[in-house]
Design a protein around this motif. Sequence first.
Motif, mmCIF file in Angstrom:
data_model
loop_
_atom_site.group_PDB
_atom_site.id
_atom_site.type_symbol
_atom_site.label_atom_id
_atom_site.label_comp_id
_atom_site.label_asym_id
_atom_site.label_seq_id
_atom_site.Cartn_x
_atom_site.Cartn_y
_atom_site.Cartn_z
ATOM 1 N N GLU A 320 0.837 -1.206 0.000
ATOM 2 C CA GLU A 320 0.000 0.000 0.000
ATOM 3 C C GLU A 320 0.869 1.252 0.000
ATOM 4 O OE1 GLU A 320 -4.052 -0.475 2.324
ATOM 5 O OE2 GLU A 320 -2.433 -1.382 3.505
ATOM 6 N N CYS A 321 2.019 1.171 0.715
ATOM 7 C CA CYS A 321 2.913 2.333 0.756
ATOM 8 C C CYS A 321 3.486 2.617 -0.628
ATOM 9 C CB CYS A 321 4.055 2.089 1.750
ATOM 10 S SG CYS A 321 3.522 1.967 3.465
ATOM 11 N N PHE A 322 3.908 1.554 -1.330
ATOM 12 C CA PHE A 322 4.441 1.741 -2.680
ATOM 13 C C PHE A 322 3.360 2.284 -3.622
ATOM 14 C CE2 PHE A 322 7.973 -1.206 -1.473
ATOM 15 C CZ PHE A 322 9.017 -0.388 -1.871
ATOM 16 N N GLN A 323 2.180 1.771 -3.473
ATOM 17 C CA GLN A 323 1.086 2.208 -4.343
ATOM 18 C C GLN A 323 0.751 3.691 -4.110
ATOM 19 O OE1 GLN A 323 -2.527 0.009 -3.830
ATOM 20 N NE2 GLN A 323 -3.486 0.841 -5.673
ATOM 21 N N PHE A 324 0.842 4.115 -2.855
ATOM 22 C CA PHE A 324 0.518 5.509 -2.553
ATOM 23 C C PHE A 324 1.612 6.453 -3.064
ATOM 24 C CE2 PHE A 324 0.381 9.328 0.068
ATOM 25 C CZ PHE A 324 -0.965 9.666 0.013
ATOM 26 N N GLY A 325 2.854 6.102 -2.807
ATOM 27 C CA GLY A 325 3.964 6.917 -3.275
ATOM 28 C C GLY A 325 4.018 8.271 -2.578
ATOM 29 N N ARG A 326 4.217 9.324 -3.371
ATOM 30 C CA ARG A 326 4.313 10.691 -2.846
ATOM 31 C C ARG A 326 3.345 11.558 -3.659
ATOM 32 N NH1 ARG A 326 8.538 13.677 -0.368
ATOM 33 N NH2 ARG A 326 9.832 11.809 -0.524
ATOM 34 N N ARG A 327 2.551 12.309 -3.008
ATOM 35 C CA ARG A 327 1.573 13.159 -3.722
ATOM 36 C C ARG A 327 1.075 14.290 -2.808
ATOM 37 N NH1 ARG A 327 -2.419 8.305 -3.556
ATOM 38 N NH2 ARG A 327 -1.141 7.713 -5.332
ATOM 39 N N LYS A 328 0.493 15.287 -3.444
ATOM 40 C CA LYS A 328 -0.102 16.396 -2.706
ATOM 41 C C LYS A 328 -1.496 15.984 -2.207
ATOM 42 C CE LYS A 328 3.102 19.536 -3.438
ATOM 43 N NZ LYS A 328 3.907 20.098 -2.329
ATOM 44 N N VAL A 329 -1.807 16.401 -0.988
ATOM 45 C CA VAL A 329 -3.132 16.139 -0.421
ATOM 46 C C VAL A 329 -3.622 17.410 0.285
ATOM 47 C CG1 VAL A 329 -2.778 13.662 -0.102
ATOM 48 C CG2 VAL A 329 -2.150 15.255 1.729
ATOM 49 N N GLU A 330 -4.914 17.427 0.517
ATOM 50 C CA GLU A 330 -5.494 18.494 1.337
ATOM 51 C C GLU A 330 -5.712 17.940 2.735
ATOM 52 O OE1 GLU A 330 -8.020 21.193 -1.844
ATOM 53 O OE2 GLU A 330 -9.057 19.626 -0.706
ATOM 54 N N VAL A 331 -5.179 18.657 3.726
ATOM 55 C CA VAL A 331 -5.294 18.235 5.120
ATOM 56 C C VAL A 331 -6.220 19.215 5.834
ATOM 57 C CG1 VAL A 331 -4.074 17.791 7.266
ATOM 58 C CG2 VAL A 331 -2.992 17.256 5.065
ATOM 59 N N TYR A 332 -7.375 18.740 6.234
ATOM 60 C CA TYR A 332 -8.337 19.571 6.947
ATOM 61 C C TYR A 332 -8.110 19.456 8.450
ATOM 62 C CZ TYR A 332 -11.074 20.283 2.713
ATOM 63 O OH TYR A 332 -11.495 20.659 1.466
ATOM 64 N N ILE A 333 -8.027 20.592 9.105
ATOM 65 C CA ILE A 333 -7.917 20.633 10.562
ATOM 66 C C ILE A 333 -9.344 20.629 11.119
ATOM 67 C CG2 ILE A 333 -6.958 21.849 12.543
ATOM 68 C CD1 ILE A 333 -4.882 20.974 10.458
ATOM 69 N N LEU A 334 -9.707 19.591 11.813
ATOM 70 C CA LEU A 334 -11.074 19.438 12.301
ATOM 71 C C LEU A 334 -11.223 19.972 13.725
ATOM 72 C CD1 LEU A 334 -11.898 15.826 11.045
ATOM 73 C CD2 LEU A 334 -12.198 18.011 9.853
ATOM 74 N N PRO A 335 -12.442 20.366 14.094
ATOM 75 C CA PRO A 335 -12.676 20.816 15.472
ATOM 76 C C PRO A 335 -12.430 19.679 16.461
ATOM 77 C CG PRO A 335 -14.501 21.442 14.030
ATOM 78 C CD PRO A 335 -13.636 20.514 13.243
ATOM 79 N N ALA A 336 -12.037 20.051 17.666
ATOM 80 C CA ALA A 336 -11.730 19.053 18.684
ATOM 81 C C ALA A 336 -12.937 18.217 19.066
ATOM 82 C CB ALA A 336 -11.157 19.760 19.932
ATOM 83 N N ASP A 337 -14.161 18.777 18.853
ATOM 84 C CA ASP A 337 -15.358 18.032 19.231
ATOM 85 C C ASP A 337 -15.885 17.145 18.118
ATOM 86 O OD1 ASP A 337 -16.234 19.998 17.550
ATOM 87 O OD2 ASP A 337 -17.802 20.766 18.868
ATOM 88 N N THR A 338 -15.087 16.952 17.056
ATOM 89 C CA THR A 338 -15.495 16.021 16.003
ATOM 90 C C THR A 338 -15.666 14.640 16.606
ATOM 91 O OG1 THR A 338 -14.256 17.305 14.347
ATOM 92 C CG2 THR A 338 -14.914 15.067 13.738
ATOM 93 N N PRO A 339 -16.791 13.965 16.359
ATOM 94 C CA PRO A 339 -17.061 12.685 17.027
ATOM 95 C C PRO A 339 -15.920 11.670 16.881
ATOM 96 C CG PRO A 339 -18.995 13.438 15.866
ATOM 97 C CD PRO A 339 -17.886 14.378 15.486
ATOM 98 N N ASP A 340 -15.557 11.029 18.000
ATOM 99 C CA ASP A 340 -14.459 10.054 17.985
ATOM 100 C C ASP A 340 -14.774 8.831 17.138
ATOM 101 O OD1 ASP A 340 -12.989 11.672 19.673
ATOM 102 O OD2 ASP A 340 -13.713 10.699 21.493
#
Length: 344
Positions: A320-340
């Motif tokens: 899976e790591c090889f398949q993913f490789g290196r790429r740009k992603v969007e990382v959303y910072i979620l509120p602390a109260d986001t359901p666990d």
Amino acid sequence: MSLKRLFLSLAVVLLLAFEINAKDDKTEITILNGKFKVKAEVASLEELESFVEQNYPDFIIKEKKELVRGQVYELEPKIEFTIKEDEKVMVVKTKAGTVLDILNSAGIELKPDDLVFPNLNEKPTDAKITLFKAKEKLVDKEEAKPFDTIYQESKDPALKENKVIQQGVNGVKKITKKEKYVNNVLKGSVVVKEEVVKEAIPMIIETPMKSLVNEVTISSDEFLSRSMTRKLVMTATAYEAGPRSTGKRPGDRGYGITASGTRARRGSVAVDTKIIPFGTKLYIKSLDAEIPDYGYAIAEDTGGAIKGMKIDLFMNTVAECFQFGRRKVEVYILPADTPDELFK
């Protein structure tokens, strides 16, 4: 002479004096009605008009002149006029004149919005006048009170399009209007009162999270100063628990344990804690429409090469790591109260 006879004499003298003075106040005039002449004594024009009304009810003074002795006042016959207002008909007798003169004689007052035919400054040719009186009435009507639409930003970065979470329902309002009619034709209206009978229920639409930061690179100081930051564009790689990524094998101390002490699993990600602190809840979104999102994750690990705007995503296998490789992603910072539950 007795006192009683004295008072009686004085009363007779006063009565005679009053009659003489009353007679002196009157003026002798002549009333001419066709070929007939009548002498009369009156004290005023009003008294003369009253005399004519009582003795010649079908006639009217042709011309009102100054009251002087010997003045001649000619009479002329009254004309019968028919005044029609809706279904009501009134017949008046008065001298010839304009419509306004005739209406005044009949004691009819017009309002600015009233209509009359013929016009006020014209003389009726057939002795008929038609009135269209303006009438007002209060009318209650119920109308829909449109609902409002409320847009609220979702806390779920997986939401990709608007979602209706509450349907809107129109309310009801009662409007009281004052309507003006002329000849039963509505000419205008004005709202005098408006009250809500039933409140509207707003439509609530949840919208995808907005991007407030679109830079590919950003310094940690700048990031930390942006308390409203919700999305970062970062360079992502993938790692697993084995020796290729961590140098540890099953049975080694610390194998499969993150830097924060949690068990490594899908959803654990390594970050630069100067950019994203441990425990921060995240959503990793793919920028390639054909590749699925990594999904919900928690910043729980670090790595020697993970500095600045880099993130390392935990995978279960090396393949899976090889398949993913290196790429740009969007990382959303979620509120602390986001359901666990989303991170399990």
